[in-house]
Design an enzyme around this catalytic site. Structure first.
Site, PDB file in Angstrom:
ATOM      1  N   VAL A   1     -43.052 -94.145  68.598  1.00 16.96           N
ATOM      2  CA  VAL A   1     -44.400 -93.697  69.156  1.00 16.96           C
ATOM      3  C   VAL A   1     -45.409 -94.868  69.051  1.00 16.96           C
ATOM      4  CG1 VAL A   1     -46.384 -92.489  68.448  1.00 16.96           C
ATOM      5  CG2 VAL A   1     -44.047 -91.372  67.964  1.00 16.96           C
TER       6      VAL A   1
ATOM      7  N   HIS B   1     -43.160 -94.637  61.166  1.00 16.81           N
ATOM      8  CA  HIS B   1     -44.177 -95.564  61.819  1.00 16.81           C
ATOM      9  C   HIS B   1     -45.317 -94.961  61.242  1.00 16.81           C
ATOM     10  CE1 HIS B   1     -46.063 -98.019  64.707  1.00 16.81           C
ATOM     11  NE2 HIS B   1     -44.956 -98.696  64.718  1.00 16.81           N
ATOM     12  N   PRO B   2     -46.308 -95.918  60.746  1.00 13.36           N
ATOM     13  CA  PRO B   2     -47.667 -95.879  60.431  1.00 13.36           C
ATOM     14  C   PRO B   2     -48.797 -95.469  61.399  1.00 13.36           C
ATOM     15  CG  PRO B   2     -47.100 -98.127  60.057  1.00 13.36           C
ATOM     16  CD  PRO B   2     -45.910 -97.412  60.587  1.00 13.36           C
ATOM     17  N   CYS B   3     -48.357 -95.697  62.584  1.00 13.40           N
ATOM     18  CA  CYS B   3     -49.465 -95.564  63.701  1.00 13.40           C
ATOM     19  C   CYS B   3     -50.307 -94.566  63.803  1.00 13.40           C
ATOM     20  CB  CYS B   3     -48.625 -95.627  64.984  1.00 13.40           C
ATOM     21  SG  CYS B   3     -47.549 -94.390  65.501  1.00 13.40           S
ATOM     22  N   GLN B   4     -49.707 -93.173  63.163  1.00 14.45           N
ATOM     23  CA  GLN B   4     -50.384 -92.153  63.073  1.00 14.45           C
ATOM     24  C   GLN B   4     -51.062 -91.675  61.879  1.00 14.45           C
ATOM     25  OE1 GLN B   4     -49.303 -88.792  65.694  1.00 14.45           O
ATOM     26  NE2 GLN B   4     -48.223 -90.129  67.125  1.00 14.45           N
TER      27      GLN B   4
END
Length: 256
Positions: A102, A211-214
């Site tokens: 993402v 994944h830390p994007c959100q």
């Protein structure tokens, strides 16, 4: 929002704040009245030898023995003598896999090719170890501060799966770690981002991470003191890959 002023920029963490959050989390584990839970849920505060930065390591057996004493000995075997990274970090891993991602087009860490990474050491297979606890399937979770997103990031690796089942394989992750209620959401990137793969931040061996994007969007509407930061974060991020905080740790505040 009384606690937001405790942070330089809520919900992001700088290195000093992350160190403090790790210390509080480890303290909660040590002080909590876990009883038998302590035999199945091992948390340890670690430091990177080269930088001195803190991170959290959590060990969980995938198929715990029925006997409590056997379970305790098995977990002790997993945690000894290798810096807490688990014997599975020495296994050879297949670099080919399907990766959910993402918003990773600009994330060079997530885009680093894992197929080009080779394990150090000799090419010969290691000698078999014939002990009762040599091949207990288990997962190692680690919480590291992401250098770009300034958010805690959950890394995890599978180890000692049954013969013929690859440890570095997305389908193995869904089979052994992802609860049924999370599978469709996680495959579609979920509320906290998808399962990604990249070289491990310490060993450079291929590993999975959420994944830390959100994560920012998931946390920004909450309010908590630094003492509870990782408790909140893990409640939002960990469940999708089978990691939950024992309720006894949440009750630790009321134990006095």
């Amino acid at each position: 929002m009384g606690h937001h002023d405790d942070y330089r920029q809520w919900p992001f963490l700088n290195q000093e704040e992350f160190e403090l959050a790790c210390a509080f989390f480890d303290q909660r584990y040590v002080r909590a009245k876990l009883g038998p839970t302590r035999k199945v849920f091992k948390i340890r505060s670690r430091r990177v030898a080269t930088t001195g930065n803190s991170y959290i390591e959590i060990l969980r057996l995938l198929q715990p023995p029925d006997d409590a004493d056997d379970l305790s000995r098995a977990l002790e075997m997993l945690g000894g003598g290798n810096g807490g990274l688990g014997r599975g970090h020495e296994e050879k891993m297949d670099g080919s896999m399907l990766i959910d991602s993402v918003d990773e087009d600009m994330d060079h860490e997530a885009l680093r090719p894992v197929s080009t990474i080779k394990d150090p050491g000799i090419d010969n297979e290691p000698l078999p170890q014939y002990t009762q606890y040599s091949h207990q399937p288990y997962v190692t979770y680690e919480i590291h501060l992401h250098p770009t997103y300034s958010m805690p990031t959950l890394w995890f690796t599978l180890h000692d799966l049954p013969m013929g089942e690859p440890t570095f394989d997305l389908e193995s992750v869904y089979r052994y770690l992802v609860p049924p209620e999370f599978k469709s959401k996680l495959r579609a990137a979920g509320i906290t981002g998808g399962v990604s793969a990249a070289p491990h931040p310490i060993t450079d061996v291929p590993a999975f991470f959420i994944h830390p994007c959100q994560t920012k969007e998931a946390m920004e509407n909450f309010d908590c003191p630094m003492e509870k930061y990782l408790m909140l974060w893990m409640g939002l991020v960990g469940g999708c890959v089978g990691l939950w905080v024992p309720p006894e740790m949440a009750q630790e505040d009321n134990s006095n």
